[in-house]
Design a protein around this motif. Sequence first.
Motif, mmCIF file in Angstrom:
data_model
loop_
_atom_site.group_PDB
_atom_site.id
_atom_site.type_symbol
_atom_site.label_atom_id
_atom_site.label_comp_id
_atom_site.label_asym_id
_atom_site.label_seq_id
_atom_site.Cartn_x
_atom_site.Cartn_y
_atom_site.Cartn_z
ATOM 1 N N LEU A 251 50.973 38.217 104.059
ATOM 2 C CA LEU A 251 51.721 37.744 105.214
ATOM 3 C C LEU A 251 51.263 36.341 105.568
ATOM 4 N N SER A 252 52.196 35.427 105.748
ATOM 5 C CA SER A 252 51.877 34.042 106.087
ATOM 6 C C SER A 252 52.726 33.600 107.263
ATOM 7 N N THR A 253 52.102 33.025 108.289
ATOM 8 C CA THR A 253 52.823 32.573 109.476
ATOM 9 C C THR A 253 52.343 31.184 109.881
ATOM 10 N N GLY A 254 53.167 30.480 110.655
ATOM 11 C CA GLY A 254 52.765 29.156 111.101
ATOM 12 C C GLY A 254 53.651 28.625 112.205
ATOM 13 N N LEU A 255 53.123 27.671 112.938
ATOM 14 C CA LEU A 255 53.833 27.009 114.031
ATOM 15 C C LEU A 255 53.402 25.555 114.054
ATOM 16 N N ASN A 256 54.354 24.635 114.207
ATOM 17 C CA ASN A 256 53.969 23.230 114.335
ATOM 18 C C ASN A 256 54.812 22.509 115.375
ATOM 19 N N TYR A 257 54.289 21.347 115.752
ATOM 20 C CA TYR A 257 54.984 20.465 116.679
ATOM 21 C C TYR A 257 54.809 19.037 116.195
ATOM 22 N N ALA A 258 55.900 18.322 116.028
ATOM 23 C CA ALA A 258 55.854 16.941 115.574
ATOM 24 C C ALA A 258 56.797 16.103 116.428
ATOM 25 N N ASN A 259 56.240 15.073 117.043
ATOM 26 C CA ASN A 259 57.040 14.201 117.897
ATOM 27 C C ASN A 259 56.378 12.830 117.938
ATOM 28 N N GLY A 260 57.014 11.838 117.342
ATOM 29 C CA GLY A 260 56.456 10.495 117.335
ATOM 30 C C GLY A 260 55.144 10.443 116.569
ATOM 31 N N PRO A 261 54.108 9.858 117.163
ATOM 32 C CA PRO A 261 52.837 9.706 116.441
ATOM 33 C C PRO A 261 51.996 10.980 116.402
ATOM 34 N N LEU A 262 52.370 12.003 117.176
ATOM 35 C CA LEU A 262 51.577 13.227 117.273
ATOM 36 C C LEU A 262 52.177 14.342 116.436
ATOM 37 N N ALA A 263 51.307 15.035 115.692
ATOM 38 C CA ALA A 263 51.723 16.229 114.949
ATOM 39 C C ALA A 263 50.578 17.228 114.982
ATOM 40 N N VAL A 264 50.877 18.483 115.345
ATOM 41 C CA VAL A 264 49.861 19.531 115.368
ATOM 42 C C VAL A 264 50.445 20.771 114.708
ATOM 43 N N GLY A 265 49.560 21.564 114.089
ATOM 44 C CA GLY A 265 50.027 22.763 113.406
ATOM 45 C C GLY A 265 48.998 23.870 113.449
ATOM 46 N N ALA A 266 49.469 25.107 113.364
ATOM 47 C CA ALA A 266 48.602 26.278 113.314
ATOM 48 C C ALA A 266 49.145 27.231 112.256
ATOM 49 N N SER A 267 48.250 27.864 111.506
ATOM 50 C CA SER A 267 48.684 28.789 110.464
ATOM 51 C C SER A 267 47.751 29.989 110.415
ATOM 52 N N TYR A 268 48.300 31.103 109.936
ATOM 53 C CA TYR A 268 47.520 32.330 109.759
ATOM 54 C C TYR A 268 48.038 33.043 108.521
#
Length: 370
Positions: A200-217
């Motif tokens: 099982l693989s999951t993830g969430l990210n946010y990207a807007n302009g110069p900022l990008a963050v991500g999380a995965s499990y």
Amino acid sequence: MKKTLLAAALIVGFAGVAQAETSVTMYGILDTGYGYSNFKYSKDGISAKRTSSGLTSGIVNGNRWGVRGSEDLGDGLRAIFTLEAGFDINTGKSQQGDDAFFGRQAYVGLASDNWGTLTMGRQYNVATGMTYANNLSVSMGDMDKAFGSQGLGSRMDNSFKYVTPNFSGFTAGVAYGNPKTTITRVDGTSVGSSDRSNWLSTGLNYANGPLAVGASYDRASLGGGQENAITNWALSGSYDFEVVKLALAYGQDRHGKLGWGELGGDTGMNNGLATNAYFQDFKSNNYYVGLSAPVGTGTLAASWSRSDSNLDDADKLGDDAKAQNIYHLNYKYPLSKRTTVYAYGSYGTGIAYIDGLKGKEAGVGLNHKF
């Protein structure tokens, strides 16, 4: 004459419609260069060394060629596919997936602007598209040498994958697969393979302009009577300050480290830490810091990665274990939009968690995309 012109216009028009409805694109990456590497073990009066040099395939990017296609089904719905083969450019041999022809990717699915994308086949886990710190370092300095490709760039066989549309910068995904997994313990003995494995693989990210963050499990149950599933989670992010780009990541592994092979290729001194290194109560903490900045018309990048584990416990490797630290530097100079020359160097201690094992490498190369 008018009828001839009208007929020609209609033919061109129909050809344009057909082209707009269905498209197939061929693409690829060619990457090779001259590289030097040296791995040296020295402890308790025992020493060994392995040195290699020569052409090295896939330093910045793995060599590949592929075709991707899309068919417009109407109402914003599309049928899509990707077939991608990896190879060693210096020998022409296939790579990935036990020499499978399309070992890098092979999937088909449906994509909708409103409902997201569903794909089926051999494809990357969700973390691959949800991680934003793995774009600065190459070769031995790459982030996956600390985190393992299990969490940050591994392929799933027999898998379903769904990724949501972009909601104001947010994207989420989930994938599930049933690969047949071979388990190799840290002492090098094989437990065998199991048809009851699942991933099982999951993830969430946010990207807007110069900022990008991500999380995965990721959670992989190996079957074969193993008590605990291997788990990996990671948090990562990057921020572009225009002059300098900063990338950070932190994550943990529990009960093993899937997809984590010998560092820098086969060093010949991995102490049995083979791919899918496995301990029922294995733990590791992984760190990554990367910086990049434009220098001239190219980009200079530096990084540090670390992975510490509980292999130094008395019931595991004990005093033979050590935390792994790798320091990396590279410079990429674009000759065009598709062609780049580069130089790189890395130095590491505690390679593969082994006390006394150090490694260093350097090289130059050429990368071309088509």
